[in-house]
Design a protein around this motif. Sequence first.
Motif, PDB file in Angstrom:
ATOM      1  N   UNK A  59     -40.770  34.761  95.496  1.00  0.00           N
ATOM      2  CA  UNK A  59     -40.884  35.725  94.399  1.00  0.00           C
ATOM      3  C   UNK A  59     -39.536  36.380  94.101  1.00  0.00           C
ATOM      4  N   UNK A  60     -38.803  36.716  95.156  1.00  0.00           N
ATOM      5  CA  UNK A  60     -37.509  37.358  94.968  1.00  0.00           C
ATOM      6  C   UNK A  60     -36.526  36.435  94.256  1.00  0.00           C
TER       7      UNK A  60
ATOM      8  N   UNK B 184     -37.317  34.079  92.101  1.00  0.00           N
ATOM      9  CA  UNK B 184     -37.725  34.034  90.691  1.00  0.00           C
ATOM     10  C   UNK B 184     -37.225  35.259  89.931  1.00  0.00           C
ATOM     11  N   UNK B 185     -37.380  36.424  90.533  1.00  0.00           N
ATOM     12  CA  UNK B 185     -36.892  37.647  89.887  1.00  0.00           C
ATOM     13  C   UNK B 185     -35.395  37.585  89.640  1.00  0.00           C
ATOM     14  N   UNK B 186     -34.670  37.102  90.637  1.00  0.00           N
ATOM     15  CA  UNK B 186     -33.218  37.037  90.519  1.00  0.00           C
ATOM     16  C   UNK B 186     -32.799  36.050  89.431  1.00  0.00           C
ATOM     17  N   UNK B 187     -33.501  34.924  89.323  1.00  0.00           N
ATOM     18  CA  UNK B 187     -33.190  33.946  88.277  1.00  0.00           C
ATOM     19  C   UNK B 187     -33.400  34.562  86.900  1.00  0.00           C
ATOM     20  N   UNK B 188     -34.522  35.265  86.724  1.00  0.00           N
ATOM     21  CA  UNK B 188     -34.800  35.908  85.441  1.00  0.00           C
ATOM     22  C   UNK B 188     -33.754  36.965  85.104  1.00  0.00           C
ATOM     23  N   UNK B 189     -33.359  37.732  86.115  1.00  0.00           N
ATOM     24  CA  UNK B 189     -32.375  38.785  85.887  1.00  0.00           C
ATOM     25  C   UNK B 189     -30.997  38.216  85.555  1.00  0.00           C
ATOM     26  N   UNK B 190     -30.660  37.106  86.184  1.00  0.00           N
ATOM     27  CA  UNK B 190     -29.310  36.550  86.045  1.00  0.00           C
ATOM     28  C   UNK B 190     -29.158  35.662  84.801  1.00  0.00           C
ATOM     29  N   UNK B 191     -30.225  34.913  84.478  1.00  0.00           N
ATOM     30  CA  UNK B 191     -30.102  33.910  83.416  1.00  0.00           C
ATOM     31  C   UNK B 191     -31.051  34.127  82.236  1.00  0.00           C
ATOM     32  N   UNK B 192     -32.044  34.998  82.383  1.00  0.00           N
ATOM     33  CA  UNK B 192     -32.987  35.223  81.306  1.00  0.00           C
ATOM     34  C   UNK B 192     -34.139  34.234  81.332  1.00  0.00           C
ATOM     35  N   UNK B 193     -35.219  34.588  80.661  1.00  0.00           N
ATOM     36  CA  UNK B 193     -36.431  33.774  80.694  1.00  0.00           C
ATOM     37  C   UNK B 193     -36.357  32.562  79.776  1.00  0.00           C
ATOM     38  N   UNK B 194     -35.804  32.747  78.582  1.00  0.00           N
ATOM     39  CA  UNK B 194     -35.831  31.693  77.575  1.00  0.00           C
ATOM     40  C   UNK B 194     -35.138  30.421  78.041  1.00  0.00           C
ATOM     41  N   UNK B 195     -33.982  30.564  78.698  1.00  0.00           N
ATOM     42  CA  UNK B 195     -33.182  29.404  79.106  1.00  0.00           C
ATOM     43  C   UNK B 195     -33.618  28.789  80.431  1.00  0.00           C
ATOM     44  N   UNK B 196     -34.532  29.445  81.133  1.00  0.00           N
ATOM     45  CA  UNK B 196     -34.892  28.956  82.468  1.00  0.00           C
ATOM     46  C   UNK B 196     -36.365  28.571  82.586  1.00  0.00           C
TER      47      UNK B 196
END
Length: 332
Positions: free
Chosen positions: A52-53, A55-67
């Motif tokens: 879970x952590x 996933x949160x970090x990916x969203x924070x670093x790269x955004x939802x649309x591109x990932x």
Amino acid sequence: ARRLRDIHVIMAVHKVAPVSPRTAHVSRNSVSMPGRRSCAPRCTYGQMGLGDAVEEAVLAKFGEEKTKRVLKSFRRIREGDEFMQMHDGKGMQQANSYIEGLEPIPFHKVEDHPWMVELEKHAETIQKEFLISQARDLSQGNRIWEMALTKEALAYGPDWRTLVLQDRGRWEETNTKFFPKTTKIIKSLNAPTSEVFFAKQAPRTGIAPHTDCTNFVLTAHLALVVPAGECVMKVGDQEQSWVEGKGMIMDTSFIHSTRNNTDGTRYVLITRFWHPGLDRVERRALQFIFDCLDDPSTLERQTAGPSTTPQRSKKTSKSKARKNKSGARRKR
């Protein structure tokens, strides 16, 4: 060494928990982003679970649309959902790490990858340097002609050995000194490699049918020494023979195997590189996920609070101070 295609292995080592309905879609506010303070308390992977952590970090670093594709793939691994499909005329594709939308092709055309075309032009230089190295003492190198390490690599057998130049995008400082020309050539081509290594296959041996479990990393071979006789690689339902000085590019998420039914040892230079169907952000996000799973302290650094005095601001202040002093001298 763990490699990019071993994400599912790393997850098993860390016992990354499967996705639950409550945590499949996580809030971006629970991880502090550089330059701002989070409204919610910062969570560490110890509190919320490593998966879970990440996933949160990916969203924070790269955004939802591109990932979207990347996170869907990550959740597929967490749920233990293995992709398997028989493609007509191509064979069986099987992957734990699977990105949707990447065209399934057992053997890719070399001419579709300009950097590989250029690498072929340097084959003679690479071959000569490699052959000279075989007469030298390489005992001071790092993991010289090492066997496959993981249980998942048992299909390779004890007679398949590697000499690593690059792993996970990082060049091996000791080994590359033995092969300066080869290293310089690959770097000069700006090839999108994550791994570069020499591999040898002993006479009268082969690699049993298996999958590398990942469809977003392709594998390329540049044949350096190919004995006369049957020396082939089968990927899916298709088969190709190695030819000295020529390259082959494969999607090794297809079931594949090799045969060296000759009396000589086969040597190839292997590169593994991002599938061209991935965009730059997806590549960075996948690399970030792997880094976090391989070394959870990467995640801790990502979620660290912002610096009170950014380094860039210090440099800007010093630059302004020098300009002010210079202007004062000119006025005098």
